[in-house]
Design a protein around this motif. Structure first.
Motif, PDB file in Angstrom:
ATOM      1  N   SER A 317       5.894   7.750   0.559  1.00  0.00           N
ATOM      2  CA  SER A 317       5.384   6.714   1.583  1.00  0.00           C
ATOM      3  C   SER A 317       6.668   6.883   2.444  1.00  0.00           C
ATOM      4  CB  SER A 317       5.197   5.474   1.290  1.00  0.00           C
ATOM      5  OG  SER A 317       3.945   5.399   0.503  1.00  0.00           O
ATOM      6  N   HIS A 318       7.742   7.317   2.515  1.00  0.00           N
ATOM      7  CA  HIS A 318       8.876   6.972   3.263  1.00  0.00           C
ATOM      8  C   HIS A 318       8.679   7.485   4.833  1.00  0.00           C
ATOM      9  CE1 HIS A 318      13.163   6.166   4.334  1.00  0.00           C
ATOM     10  NE2 HIS A 318      13.124   7.481   4.972  1.00  0.00           N
ATOM     11  N   LYS A 319       7.944   8.448   4.979  1.00  0.00           N
ATOM     12  CA  LYS A 319       7.946   9.044   6.294  1.00  0.00           C
ATOM     13  C   LYS A 319       7.125   7.894   7.072  1.00  0.00           C
ATOM     14  CE  LYS A 319       6.560  13.010   9.050  1.00  0.00           C
ATOM     15  NZ  LYS A 319       5.935  14.345   8.932  1.00  0.00           N
ATOM     16  N   ILE A 320       6.079   7.761   6.660  1.00  0.00           N
ATOM     17  CA  ILE A 320       5.314   6.881   7.589  1.00  0.00           C
ATOM     18  C   ILE A 320       5.819   5.344   7.510  1.00  0.00           C
ATOM     19  CG2 ILE A 320       3.787   6.181   5.628  1.00  0.00           C
ATOM     20  CD1 ILE A 320       2.747   6.374   9.342  1.00  0.00           C
ATOM     21  N   ALA A 321       6.392   5.208   6.531  1.00  0.00           N
ATOM     22  CA  ALA A 321       7.076   3.836   6.277  1.00  0.00           C
ATOM     23  C   ALA A 321       8.271   3.489   7.288  1.00  0.00           C
ATOM     24  CB  ALA A 321       7.615   3.385   4.923  1.00  0.00           C
ATOM     25  N   ALA A 322       8.994   4.604   7.595  1.00  0.00           N
ATOM     26  CA  ALA A 322      10.192   4.606   8.375  1.00  0.00           C
ATOM     27  C   ALA A 322       9.467   4.550   9.866  1.00  0.00           C
ATOM     28  CB  ALA A 322      11.010   5.702   8.267  1.00  0.00           C
ATOM     29  N   GLN A 323       8.389   4.742  10.079  1.00  0.00           N
ATOM     30  CA  GLN A 323       7.770   4.987  11.459  1.00  0.00           C
ATOM     31  C   GLN A 323       7.227   3.467  11.808  1.00  0.00           C
ATOM     32  OE1 GLN A 323       4.966   8.010  11.743  1.00  0.00           O
ATOM     33  NE2 GLN A 323       6.159   9.653  11.169  1.00  0.00           N
ATOM     34  N   GLN A 324       6.932   2.766  10.796  1.00  0.00           N
ATOM     35  CA  GLN A 324       6.204   1.501  11.182  1.00  0.00           C
ATOM     36  C   GLN A 324       7.134   0.260  10.446  1.00  0.00           C
ATOM     37  OE1 GLN A 324       2.368   2.116   9.851  1.00  0.00           O
ATOM     38  NE2 GLN A 324       2.636   1.206   7.774  1.00  0.00           N
ATOM     39  N   MET A 325       7.885   0.537   9.962  1.00  0.00           N
ATOM     40  CA  MET A 325       8.662  -0.618   9.203  1.00  0.00           C
ATOM     41  C   MET A 325      10.041  -0.767   9.698  1.00  0.00           C
ATOM     42  SD  MET A 325       7.209  -0.683   5.282  1.00  0.00           S
ATOM     43  CE  MET A 325       7.820  -2.199   4.770  1.00  0.00           C
ATOM     44  N   ARG A 326      10.518  -1.966   9.793  1.00  0.00           N
ATOM     45  CA  ARG A 326      11.907  -2.197  10.322  1.00  0.00           C
ATOM     46  C   ARG A 326      12.879  -2.408   8.957  1.00  0.00           C
ATOM     47  NH1 ARG A 326      12.829  -6.473  13.433  1.00  0.00           N
ATOM     48  NH2 ARG A 326      10.745  -7.531  12.630  1.00  0.00           N
ATOM     49  N   ARG A 327      12.183  -2.736   8.025  1.00  0.00           N
ATOM     50  CA  ARG A 327      13.074  -2.837   6.695  1.00  0.00           C
ATOM     51  C   ARG A 327      11.759  -2.766   5.652  1.00  0.00           C
ATOM     52  NH1 ARG A 327      14.652  -7.091  10.371  1.00  0.00           N
ATOM     53  NH2 ARG A 327      16.588  -7.480  10.313  1.00  0.00           N
ATOM     54  N   PHE A 328      12.345  -2.364   4.369  1.00  0.00           N
ATOM     55  CA  PHE A 328      11.277  -1.766   3.284  1.00  0.00           C
ATOM     56  C   PHE A 328      10.935  -2.676   2.359  1.00  0.00           C
ATOM     57  CE2 PHE A 328      13.760   2.123   5.236  1.00  0.00           C
ATOM     58  CZ  PHE A 328      12.500   2.700   5.896  1.00  0.00           C
ATOM     59  N   GLY A 329      11.463  -4.011   2.175  1.00  0.00           N
ATOM     60  CA  GLY A 329      10.971  -4.967   1.350  1.00  0.00           C
ATOM     61  C   GLY A 329      11.906  -5.034   0.146  1.00  0.00           C
ATOM     62  N   CYS A 330      11.581  -6.180  -0.725  1.00  0.00           N
ATOM     63  CA  CYS A 330      12.467  -6.282  -1.922  1.00  0.00           C
ATOM     64  C   CYS A 330      12.222  -5.762  -3.178  1.00  0.00           C
ATOM     65  CB  CYS A 330      12.809  -7.779  -1.914  1.00  0.00           C
ATOM     66  SG  CYS A 330      11.471  -8.873  -1.954  1.00  0.00           S
ATOM     67  N   VAL A 331      10.939  -5.396  -3.242  1.00  0.00           N
ATOM     68  CA  VAL A 331      10.157  -4.757  -4.320  1.00  0.00           C
ATOM     69  C   VAL A 331      10.382  -3.405  -4.750  1.00  0.00           C
ATOM     70  CG1 VAL A 331       7.877  -4.945  -5.693  1.00  0.00           C
ATOM     71  CG2 VAL A 331       8.461  -6.806  -4.236  1.00  0.00           C
TER      72      VAL A 331
END
Length: 406
Positions: A317-331
């Motif tokens: 999921s990294h590619k799309i997460a990097a496009q819409q998320m500024r931080r990736f969470g703590c889990v």
């Protein structure tokens, strides 16, 4: 009259409380374009300064308020409004929708209260709702209740934007991204555009990301919904939920639902939540950085399979997460070979509590299969990274893996 004498007792009936404007809204406005996340979190929702009064007023414990004449003021009865909620709602709104005029925030007694308020206020018998089939454990219970009311429920996985395939005819699309506990991510903007083209509303569960990780309304969603019990408040001592919506009519229905069912937070919980938001950026940055370090360490272990963390460059999921998320969470989630191995691992941890929930300053982990509601292997672990020293936490996780091998 001196400033020290201008307390609430000197307001005329219907006049807003200090630091609030019409309908009890806070008059201090965060300058979204001029502040970073830390500044915004520290200042969010604070009232205009009044000499001799606290910068963050204490909780207001009141079931009713003085109300002579017509009920024209903002505060009438404790199930409808409370000054402590007003400040917290303003703070959350400044984080989820900074600079977005017209966005409204409502706080609830829990995340599930917030989720239920959106679903049951927007859907009617004969409507179609699309849910993720890999989302929060309570969603199957929600599905059963929706179906009992004659609402058709369709489900699809979060990953691969699979919910697109079942959108036709839907009234509401419910997105959970990243999903809990599998940490899949979908393209929220793409799904929102497709849903709106079909006439559907879009709600995004933003619990795992927090508003510092992503802002669903900016990605096209109609509602951002979350459990404030988790990382937003971060100390494991408050149950809270919230809804932020862009449309006043839709939010009026959510507000009406809250009033009907009485799903309101206590003033102490609301005050604790607002106090905790001040440290949100520091906690989130520390926890996200450590979560990445833990994930990188786990990646090197041969007994670990199914490792997921959106911040890993090789995560699906990294590619799309990097496009819409500024931080990736703590889990971080991963699977150990057997249930027994997972139990031994959890028992061997010293800096991680074996507990449910996530997002707290103290790391927690659990074998999710023990609840029976998630479609995960018996050895599946959900690890919520806290604010401990990264070196110490990584060492504890690796030591526990070694100890559990026997």
């Amino acid at each position: 009259m001196s400033e020290s004498a201008t307390g609430d007792g000197n307001r005329t009936p219907g006049e807003a409380a200090p630091g609030t404007g019409e309908a009890g809204r806070v008059t201090r406005v965060a300058h979204a374009a001029e502040t970073g996340d830390g500044t915004r979190a520290v200042r969010a929702g604070l009232p205009e300064p009044v000499k001799y009064e606290p910068t963050l007023p204490g909780p207001v414990f009141a079931a009713h308020f003085h109300l002579p004449g017509d009920p024209t003021g903002p505060y009438t009865y404790g199930r409808d409004e409370n000054p402590t909620w007003t400040l917290l709602e303003r703070a959350i709104g400044e984080l989820e929708a900074p600079g977005r005029a017209g966005a409204e925030t409502l706080v609830f007694a829990s995340g599930m209260a917030a989720i239920s308020a959106v679903l049951f206020s927007q859907l009617r018998t004969g409507d179609v709702c699309v849910l993720p089939d890999d989302g929060y454990q309570a969603l199957p219970l929600v599905r059963a209740q929706l179906e009992a009311y004659g609402i058709e429920v369709r489900t699809a996985p979060t990953g691969g934007d699979a919910q697109l395939d079942v959108l036709d005819g839907a009234k509401l699309l419910w997105i959970e991204s990243p999903s809990n506990p599998g940490l899949d991510v979908c393209d929220i903007r793409r799904l929102a555009e497709a849903a709106h083209a079909r006439g559907a509303l879009v709600a995004v569960d933003n619990t795992l990301a927090t508003p510092l990780g992503q802002r669903p309304l900016e990605l096209g969603a109609d509602f951002a919904v979350a459990s404030g019990t988790k990382q937003l408040t971060g100390h494991g001592d408050v149950l809270l939920g919230y809804v932020v919506g862009r449309d006043s009519e839709a939010m009026a229905a959510v507000r009406r639902w809250r009033k009907i069912v009485g799903a309101i937070p206590g003033p102490m919980e609301a005050w604790l939540a607002h106090r905790s938001i001040a440290t949100l950026q520091m906690r989130v940055d520390r926890q996200c950085a450590t979560a990445l370090a833990v994930a990188e360490a786990l990646r090197e272990r041969p007994e670990v399979t199914g490792l997921r963390y959106p911040g890993l460059p090789d995560d699906p999921s990294h590619k799309i997460a990097a496009q819409q998320m500024r931080r990736f969470g703590c889990v971080v989630s991963f699977t150990l070979p057997t249930r027994a191995r997972a139990d031994r691992f959890l028992d061997a941890l010293r800096l991680v509590d074996d507990a449910t929930s996530f997002g707290g300053v103290r790391s927690t982990a659990e074998r999710r299969g023990r609840w029976g509601g998630d479609a995960v292997p018996e050895g599946f672990i959900r690890l919520s990274v806290g604010a401990e020293d990264p070196v110490d936490l990584v060492a504890d996780v690796l030591r526990a893996l070694d100890a559990s091998a026997a």
